[in-house]
Design a protein around this motif. Sequence first.
Motif, PDB file in Angstrom:
ATOM      1  N   GLN A  63       0.806  -1.210   0.000  1.00 40.27           N
ATOM      2  CA  GLN A  63       0.000   0.000   0.000  1.00 40.27           C
ATOM      3  C   GLN A  63       0.846   1.270   0.000  1.00 40.27           C
ATOM      4  O   GLN A  63       0.336   2.365   0.199  1.00 40.27           O
ATOM      5  CB  GLN A  63      -0.946   0.002   1.211  1.00 40.27           C
ATOM      6  N   GLN A  64       2.134   1.139  -0.236  1.00 36.44           N
ATOM      7  CA  GLN A  64       3.026   2.294  -0.225  1.00 36.44           C
ATOM      8  C   GLN A  64       2.891   3.091  -1.511  1.00 36.44           C
ATOM      9  O   GLN A  64       2.861   2.540  -2.600  1.00 36.44           O
ATOM     10  CB  GLN A  64       4.478   1.818  -0.080  1.00 36.44           C
ATOM     11  N   GLU A  65       2.789   4.405  -1.373  1.00 37.59           N
ATOM     12  CA  GLU A  65       2.753   5.266  -2.550  1.00 37.59           C
ATOM     13  C   GLU A  65       3.316   6.627  -2.195  1.00 37.59           C
ATOM     14  O   GLU A  65       2.910   7.240  -1.208  1.00 37.59           O
ATOM     15  CB  GLU A  65       1.321   5.414  -3.077  1.00 37.59           C
ATOM     16  N   LEU A  66       4.259   7.105  -2.998  1.00 36.48           N
ATOM     17  CA  LEU A  66       4.830   8.429  -2.799  1.00 36.48           C
ATOM     18  C   LEU A  66       3.849   9.492  -3.266  1.00 36.48           C
ATOM     19  O   LEU A  66       2.977   9.244  -4.098  1.00 36.48           O
ATOM     20  CB  LEU A  66       6.129   8.556  -3.590  1.00 36.48           C
ATOM     21  N   ASP A  67       4.013  10.712  -2.729  1.00 37.85           N
ATOM     22  CA  ASP A  67       3.229  11.821  -3.256  1.00 37.85           C
ATOM     23  C   ASP A  67       3.875  12.321  -4.545  1.00 37.85           C
ATOM     24  O   ASP A  67       4.913  11.836  -4.977  1.00 37.85           O
ATOM     25  CB  ASP A  67       3.077  12.939  -2.222  1.00 37.85           C
ATOM     26  N   MET A  68       3.263  13.319  -5.189  1.00 36.84           N
ATOM     27  CA  MET A  68       3.768  13.810  -6.470  1.00 36.84           C
ATOM     28  C   MET A  68       5.176  14.354  -6.361  1.00 36.84           C
ATOM     29  O   MET A  68       6.011  14.149  -7.252  1.00 36.84           O
ATOM     30  CB  MET A  68       2.828  14.883  -7.023  1.00 36.84           C
ATOM     31  N   ASP A  69       5.480  15.045  -5.263  1.00 31.40           N
ATOM     32  CA  ASP A  69       6.824  15.599  -5.084  1.00 31.40           C
ATOM     33  C   ASP A  69       7.856  14.484  -4.983  1.00 31.40           C
ATOM     34  O   ASP A  69       8.951  14.570  -5.554  1.00 31.40           O
ATOM     35  CB  ASP A  69       6.879  16.478  -3.838  1.00 31.40           C
ATOM     36  N   GLY A  70       7.511  13.426  -4.248  1.00 36.19           N
ATOM     37  CA  GLY A  70       8.424  12.302  -4.100  1.00 36.19           C
ATOM     38  C   GLY A  70       8.654  11.572  -5.406  1.00 36.19           C
ATOM     39  O   GLY A  70       9.778  11.191  -5.743  1.00 36.19           O
ATOM     40  N   LYS A  71       7.585  11.389  -6.186  1.00 34.37           N
ATOM     41  CA  LYS A  71       7.702  10.697  -7.467  1.00 34.37           C
ATOM     42  C   LYS A  71       8.476  11.525  -8.484  1.00 34.37           C
ATOM     43  O   LYS A  71       9.189  10.982  -9.328  1.00 34.37           O
ATOM     44  CB  LYS A  71       6.310  10.403  -8.020  1.00 34.37           C
ATOM     45  N   GLY A 123      -5.667  14.020 -14.022  1.00 35.11           N
ATOM     46  CA  GLY A 123      -4.572  14.691 -13.320  1.00 35.11           C
ATOM     47  C   GLY A 123      -4.761  16.196 -13.316  1.00 35.11           C
ATOM     48  O   GLY A 123      -4.798  16.818 -14.388  1.00 35.11           O
ATOM     49  N   VAL A 124      -4.880  16.779 -12.151  1.00 32.59           N
ATOM     50  CA  VAL A 124      -5.078  18.223 -12.053  1.00 32.59           C
ATOM     51  C   VAL A 124      -3.878  18.977 -12.622  1.00 32.59           C
ATOM     52  O   VAL A 124      -4.033  19.941 -13.381  1.00 32.59           O
ATOM     53  CB  VAL A 124      -5.334  18.628 -10.584  1.00 32.59           C
ATOM     54  N   LEU A 125      -2.668  18.555 -12.265  1.00 30.09           N
ATOM     55  CA  LEU A 125      -1.466  19.192 -12.809  1.00 30.09           C
ATOM     56  C   LEU A 125      -1.389  19.005 -14.327  1.00 30.09           C
ATOM     57  O   LEU A 125      -0.992  19.910 -15.062  1.00 30.09           O
ATOM     58  CB  LEU A 125      -0.214  18.619 -12.150  1.00 30.09           C
ATOM     59  N   HIS A 126      -1.784  17.824 -14.783  1.00 34.40           N
ATOM     60  CA  HIS A 126      -1.762  17.545 -16.217  1.00 34.40           C
ATOM     61  C   HIS A 126      -2.669  18.527 -16.964  1.00 34.40           C
ATOM     62  O   HIS A 126      -2.282  19.088 -17.993  1.00 34.40           O
ATOM     63  CB  HIS A 126      -2.232  16.117 -16.486  1.00 34.40           C
ATOM     64  N   ALA A 127      -3.882  18.703 -16.445  1.00 34.08           N
ATOM     65  CA  ALA A 127      -4.841  19.594 -17.098  1.00 34.08           C
ATOM     66  C   ALA A 127      -4.304  21.015 -17.184  1.00 34.08           C
ATOM     67  O   ALA A 127      -4.438  21.697 -18.213  1.00 34.08           O
ATOM     68  CB  ALA A 127      -6.167  19.573 -16.349  1.00 34.08           C
ATOM     69  N   SER A 128      -3.658  21.467 -16.109  1.00 32.36           N
ATOM     70  CA  SER A 128      -3.110  22.816 -16.087  1.00 32.36           C
ATOM     71  C   SER A 128      -1.994  22.969 -17.119  1.00 32.36           C
ATOM     72  O   SER A 128      -1.969  23.943 -17.885  1.00 32.36           O
ATOM     73  CB  SER A 128      -2.582  23.140 -14.689  1.00 32.36           C
ATOM     74  N   TYR A 129      -1.077  22.019 -17.163  1.00 36.62           N
ATOM     75  CA  TYR A 129       0.038  22.095 -18.115  1.00 36.62           C
ATOM     76  C   TYR A 129      -0.445  21.979 -19.554  1.00 36.62           C
ATOM     77  O   TYR A 129       0.077  22.640 -20.461  1.00 36.62           O
ATOM     78  CB  TYR A 129       1.063  21.002 -17.824  1.00 36.62           C
ATOM     79  N   ILE A 140     -11.684  15.281 -15.908  1.00 38.28           N
ATOM     80  CA  ILE A 140     -12.869  14.592 -15.415  1.00 38.28           C
ATOM     81  C   ILE A 140     -13.209  15.058 -14.002  1.00 38.28           C
ATOM     82  O   ILE A 140     -12.347  15.527 -13.262  1.00 38.28           O
ATOM     83  CB  ILE A 140     -12.706  13.058 -15.455  1.00 38.28           C
ATOM     84  N   GLY A 141     -14.465  14.952 -13.633  1.00 34.52           N
ATOM     85  CA  GLY A 141     -14.913  15.375 -12.310  1.00 34.52           C
ATOM     86  C   GLY A 141     -14.830  14.243 -11.299  1.00 34.52           C
ATOM     87  O   GLY A 141     -14.755  13.068 -11.649  1.00 34.52           O
ATOM     88  N   GLY A 142     -14.854  14.607 -10.019  1.00 34.10           N
ATOM     89  CA  GLY A 142     -14.804  13.610  -8.957  1.00 34.10           C
ATOM     90  C   GLY A 142     -14.080  14.146  -7.744  1.00 34.10           C
ATOM     91  O   GLY A 142     -13.907  15.355  -7.583  1.00 34.10           O
ATOM     92  N   ALA A 143     -13.628  13.236  -6.900  1.00 32.78           N
ATOM     93  CA  ALA A 143     -12.928  13.612  -5.671  1.00 32.78           C
ATOM     94  C   ALA A 143     -11.438  13.748  -5.934  1.00 32.78           C
ATOM     95  O   ALA A 143     -10.849  12.958  -6.678  1.00 32.78           O
ATOM     96  CB  ALA A 143     -13.167  12.561  -4.585  1.00 32.78           C
ATOM     97  N   LEU A 144     -10.813  14.762  -5.314  1.00 35.11           N
ATOM     98  CA  LEU A 144      -9.376  14.993  -5.488  1.00 35.11           C
ATOM     99  C   LEU A 144      -8.592  14.222  -4.438  1.00 35.11           C
ATOM    100  O   LEU A 144      -8.824  14.354  -3.235  1.00 35.11           O
ATOM    101  CB  LEU A 144      -9.053  16.483  -5.367  1.00 35.11           C
ATOM    102  N   LYS A 145      -7.650  13.407  -4.902  1.00 31.09           N
ATOM    103  CA  LYS A 145      -6.730  12.716  -4.010  1.00 31.09           C
ATOM    104  C   LYS A 145      -5.541  13.640  -3.778  1.00 31.09           C
ATOM    105  O   LYS A 145      -4.788  13.942  -4.715  1.00 31.09           O
ATOM    106  CB  LYS A 145      -6.279  11.383  -4.630  1.00 31.09           C
ATOM    107  N   ASN A 146      -5.353  14.088  -2.549  1.00 36.00           N
ATOM    108  CA  ASN A 146      -4.389  15.149  -2.275  1.00 36.00           C
ATOM    109  C   ASN A 146      -2.944  14.760  -2.584  1.00 36.00           C
ATOM    110  O   ASN A 146      -2.160  15.587  -3.040  1.00 36.00           O
ATOM    111  CB  ASN A 146      -4.499  15.588  -0.812  1.00 36.00           C
ATOM    112  N   THR A 147      -2.585  13.503  -2.320  1.00 37.98           N
ATOM    113  CA  THR A 147      -1.180  13.116  -2.468  1.00 37.98           C
ATOM    114  C   THR A 147      -0.729  13.070  -3.918  1.00 37.98           C
ATOM    115  O   THR A 147       0.373  13.514  -4.253  1.00 37.98           O
ATOM    116  CB  THR A 147      -0.918  11.744  -1.828  1.00 37.98           C
TER     117      THR A 147
END
Length: 251
Positions: A63-71, A123-129, A140-147
Amino acid sequence: MLAEERQQLIMQMLKENNVVKLQEICERAVCSESSARRDLQLLEEQGRLVRIHGGAKIKHSLQQELDMDGKATKNVPEKALLAKEAVSQIEDDDVIYLDAGTTTLAMIPYLTEKHDLTVVTNGVLHASYLADRGIRTILIGGALKNTTKAIVGVKAVSYLGQFRFNKAFLGINGIHHKYGFTTPDPDEAEVKQMALEQSEETFVLADPTKFDIVSFVKVADLSQATIITTGLSPQLNARYSEQTTIQGAIR
C-alpha cells in the motif's frame, strides 16, 4: 568499511535508485563480492530488500505510494525517454487519455508536436500544463486525491465512461508476470480500469524498477496493455514478452 556501514550504504543506494547491482556495491563500499552478497542476504532476512539476479531491489509495501513531489525526483531521465516513446505512438487528431502521474506528466511537453489532439485526464497538474500549451483538454470530475493530485471516485469512473479514446497512457506501481498490473489505491485502480476499457489501445509507462513488483489492487492482466519501458534486462524482457508487447525507449 564495517559490515553495518556497508549495509547502511546499500539501503541508501536503494532509496536513491530502487535497484542496486552487486558490482555497484563493491565499487562504492570497496569490498569483495562475497562480502556484498552476505550483506544482501542479511538485509533480505531482515525484510529490508529483495535479492535479484546480480543485485537487489527495494522491498515495497503493498500500500506504499509516494506523493507527487516524491515521485517527481525519481528516475527523471528514464521518464523523459518513456515520454518521448509514448508520444511517438500518438497521431494527429487522436483523442487520448492521460493518467495522473509523473511519467505521463513528462509526455506533455512533447504533445505540442501533434495537431488537433483532445486529451482527457484525471490529473489536475496535467490539465493545467496541457491548457498552458493550448491543447484541447477535458479534466474529469470527482474527488481529489491530495497526495497524487488525481481525480478519483465513483463520479470520476462514471464520467470517464462517457468517452472513447484512440489511446490511453497509464502509469503503474507494479508489474508482475503472475499478478499483472497493480496499484496501491482501489479508487485509482477503478479509474485506470475504466480508461483501459474505453480505449482502443492502452500503453503502460514503467521503468524497470516497477517489474516483479506487486501492489495492493489489480488493475488488469498484462495482455491488456502494451508496456513502454527502458533498460529492461534480457531476462525480464523474455519473461514478460511471453504475455504482452514490450516497447523499449531508445537512449
